[in-house]
Design an enzyme around this catalytic site. Structure first.
Site, PDB file in Angstrom:
ATOM      1  N   THR A  16     100.680  44.342  51.125  1.00 24.48           N
ATOM      2  CA  THR A  16     101.624  43.232  51.170  1.00 24.48           C
ATOM      3  C   THR A  16     102.268  43.153  52.539  1.00 24.48           C
ATOM      4  O   THR A  16     102.580  41.801  53.123  1.00 24.48           O
ATOM      5  CB  THR A  16     102.716  43.500  50.130  1.00 24.48           C
ATOM      6  N   VAL A  17     103.100  44.070  53.030  1.00 24.15           N
ATOM      7  CA  VAL A  17     103.893  44.052  54.442  1.00 24.15           C
ATOM      8  C   VAL A  17     103.042  44.047  55.539  1.00 24.15           C
ATOM      9  O   VAL A  17     103.083  43.065  56.603  1.00 24.15           O
ATOM     10  CB  VAL A  17     104.685  45.233  54.482  1.00 24.15           C
ATOM     11  N   LYS A 107     109.431  54.981  54.357  1.00 20.96           N
ATOM     12  CA  LYS A 107     110.834  55.659  54.109  1.00 20.96           C
ATOM     13  C   LYS A 107     110.480  57.245  53.702  1.00 20.96           C
ATOM     14  O   LYS A 107     111.264  58.064  54.043  1.00 20.96           O
ATOM     15  CB  LYS A 107     111.809  55.169  52.835  1.00 20.96           C
ATOM     16  N   GLU A 131     113.588  50.191  60.640  1.00 19.85           N
ATOM     17  CA  GLU A 131     114.562  49.284  59.816  1.00 19.85           C
ATOM     18  C   GLU A 131     114.007  48.718  58.545  1.00 19.85           C
ATOM     19  O   GLU A 131     114.763  48.715  57.351  1.00 19.85           O
ATOM     20  CB  GLU A 131     114.807  47.687  60.736  1.00 19.85           C
ATOM     21  N   GLY A 136     114.456  46.853  52.834  1.00 16.81           N
ATOM     22  CA  GLY A 136     113.351  45.780  53.218  1.00 16.81           C
ATOM     23  C   GLY A 136     113.929  44.917  54.273  1.00 16.81           C
ATOM     24  O   GLY A 136     114.085  45.406  55.382  1.00 16.81           O
ATOM     25  N   ASP A 203     112.177  56.978  45.104  1.00 13.77           N
ATOM     26  CA  ASP A 203     112.050  55.797  46.471  1.00 13.77           C
ATOM     27  C   ASP A 203     113.616  55.668  46.920  1.00 13.77           C
ATOM     28  O   ASP A 203     113.699  55.597  48.040  1.00 13.77           O
ATOM     29  CB  ASP A 203     111.380  54.477  45.900  1.00 13.77           C
ATOM     30  N   LYS A 207     115.513  56.720  50.593  1.00 10.53           N
ATOM     31  CA  LYS A 207     116.188  55.658  51.420  1.00 10.53           C
ATOM     32  C   LYS A 207     117.558  55.926  51.712  1.00 10.53           C
ATOM     33  O   LYS A 207     118.227  56.049  52.643  1.00 10.53           O
ATOM     34  CB  LYS A 207     116.153  54.258  50.474  1.00 10.53           C
ATOM     35  N   GLY A 304     109.414  42.946  49.469  1.00 12.71           N
ATOM     36  CA  GLY A 304     108.507  41.587  49.476  1.00 12.71           C
ATOM     37  C   GLY A 304     107.957  41.420  50.802  1.00 12.71           C
ATOM     38  O   GLY A 304     108.588  42.058  51.860  1.00 12.71           O
TER      39      GLY A 304
HETATM   40  N1  HSE Z   1     109.404  49.852  45.785  1.00 14.97           N
HETATM   41  C1  HSE Z   1     110.619  49.575  46.412  1.00 14.97           C
HETATM   42  C2  HSE Z   1     111.360  49.029  45.531  1.00 14.97           C
HETATM   43  C3  HSE Z   1     110.167  48.632  47.621  1.00 14.97           C
HETATM   44  O1  HSE Z   1     111.116  48.572  44.144  1.00 14.97           O
HETATM   45  O2  HSE Z   1     112.729  48.558  45.705  1.00 14.97           O
HETATM   46  C4  HSE Z   1     109.801  49.082  48.757  1.00 14.97           C
HETATM   47  O3  HSE Z   1     110.854  50.214  49.168  1.00 14.97           O
END
Ligand code: HSE
Length: 430
Positions: A16-17, A107, A131, A136, A203, A207, A304
């Site tokens: 996606t990115v 990350k 960044e 995101g 996740d 972060k 996104g």
């Molecule tokens: N999977 C992550 C989220 C997005 O749901 O925030 C990418 O870091």
């Protein structure tokens, strides 16, 4: 300012990115402040033939991201493969060893290997920017690494996983269970087929580990994070919390004190009138507390194609503009070792929910258990809920050592009237 006018970009990872970045740079290769052009010249991904929203037929193709990282056909390497180890790490190391600037959204890689990669980057004079790895498109990394260095950050806390926030919001608004909403999120493509990284809190932990390193000038140390996900959050708790004036969020926080740094991710009750409680759906949100600046609040998209690609492009623009900063807040050799606060020293308030048979003496026994432990009750509610399979009793405590609250709850678990083990959710200290 760099005097180079054309930057040839190699992009590894075309999910996606990656596809979003190719589209963005095709549309506007002249990233304004940089005064040059960034043009994607080479790509690498798992499958060359997979249908994609962008045309890659004219780009140099590498099966192996490490080959792309080493290639002299690009001047800047973008890693969007993901994963803390394996090809992503090897490719980033290769690019840095070649003295090539690296931009990544990874990350897990930065949280788990950031200190070693920063040392490598600085040894070879190659920028390493990330960044897009946190929040995101919402610029949390630059804010902490650059804008906040004049102050001392005391704490950061926020909502850093959009999938969890989406699930919790949908449970509350639609009255559906965790399992139902998760299945829908997977169907709609919000959550991964294996959603463990998101819903397990990992996740968000990656972060907040990165943000803690940037905020406190220490080496990112993912292993020190205390992590609890949202798998056990029930609709019943969301409803009862709301009756008490709270909304349940997955809160990631990092704080520093004279005892060291604590990094935590767990579901937490946030007051309904708090900005974190108002961040709905897939939004991310973050509070930064500076000793002199005071509180800063940012909120925005944490995932996104468009937002995340824009964050990657901002890093590319920094490289093009010749930005030279340490990878974290300080040069790698000066990063403080991470000193973790003993998790047993945590203090806080708690929400405790019991499901009991409606018998005489249950409430007395529950409050006696807490009184014996020295935990003071703030509010107490017994509320029949249709279909709950028993009578829910819910209470909130005043501030007390977490270990003491947990020991009292463990003793409550032995009460004969209990239908299921007690459920404890922390009340956010925000
Ligand atoms: N999977 C992550 C989220 C997005 O749901 O925030 C990418 O870091």
């Amino acid at each position: 300012m760099s005097d180079r006018t054309l930057w040839r970009v190699g992009v590894a990872g075309l999910g996606t990115v990656g596809a979003g970045l190719l589209a963005l740079l095709a549309e506007r290769p002249g990233l304004a402040p940089a005064g040059g052009q960034a043009v994607v010249t080479g790509v690498s991904a798992r499958s060359r033939s997979r249908p994609r929203p962008v045309d890659i037929s004219k780009l140099h193709w590498c099966d192996d991201p490490i080959e792309l990282a080493a290639s002299r056909d690009n001047d800047l390497f973008v890693e969007l493969v993901g994963g803390s180890d394996g090809p992503a790490k090897a490719a980033v190391e290769m690019a840095l060893r070649c003295g090539k600037p690296v931009v990544t959204a990874n990350k897990a890689l930065i949280a788990e290997h950031g200190a070693a990669l920063a040392a490598l980057a600085e040894e070879h004079g190659a920028p390493l920017l990330f960044e897009a790895a946190v929040m995101g498109g919402t610029p949390a990394v630059k804010m902490l690494r650059e804008a906040m260095v004049g102050d001392e950050v005391a704490s950061v806390a926020g909502i850093l996983n959009g999938t969890c926030n989406y699930i919790l919001t949908e449970m509350e608004t639609s009255g559906r269970s965790f399992a139902e909403v998760l299945a829908e999120a997977q169907r709609l493509g919000y959550a991964e087929a294996d959603p463990t990284t998101d819903i397990g809190g990992f996740d968000a932990a990656h972060k907040i580990t990165i943000l803690a390193a940037l905020a406190f000038g220490c080496a990112p140390t993912y292993a020190a994070a205390q992590i609890e996900g949202i798998e056990r959050v029930e609709l019943l708790d969301i409803r009862l919390a709301r009756d008490l004036g709270y909304r349940i969020k997955l809160v990631a926080s990092a704080a520093r004190s004279s005892a060291g740094v604590s990094v935590r991710v767990h579901p937490a009750l946030t007051p309904l009138d708090h900005p974190l409680a108002a961040a709905a759906g897939a939004l991310n949100a973050l509070f930064i507390e500076g000793r002199r600046i005071g509180r800063i609040f940012i909120q925005g998209p944490g995932a996104g194609a468009g937002p995340t690609a824009a964050a990657v492009a901002a890093d590319i623009a920094d490289v093009m503009a010749g930005a030279r900063r340490p990878v974290f807040q300080a040069p790698a050799r000066l990063l403080r070792p991470f000193t973790a606060v003993d998790p047993r020293s945590a203090v806080g308030r708690a929400y405790v929910r019991l499901l009991v048979r409606d018998e005489p003496g249950v409430i007395a026994a529950v409050s006696e258990t807490l009184a014996e432990a020295g935990v003071s009750i703030d509010s107490f509610l017994q509320k029949p809920v249709e279909g709950a399979g028993g009578v829910p009793i819910v209470l909130t405590t005043h501030e007390a050592p977490e270990q003491v609250i947990l020991a009292a709850i463990a003793r409550m678990a032995g009460l004969p009237a209990l239908i299921e083990p007690p459920r404890m959710i922390r009340i956010a200290r925000i």
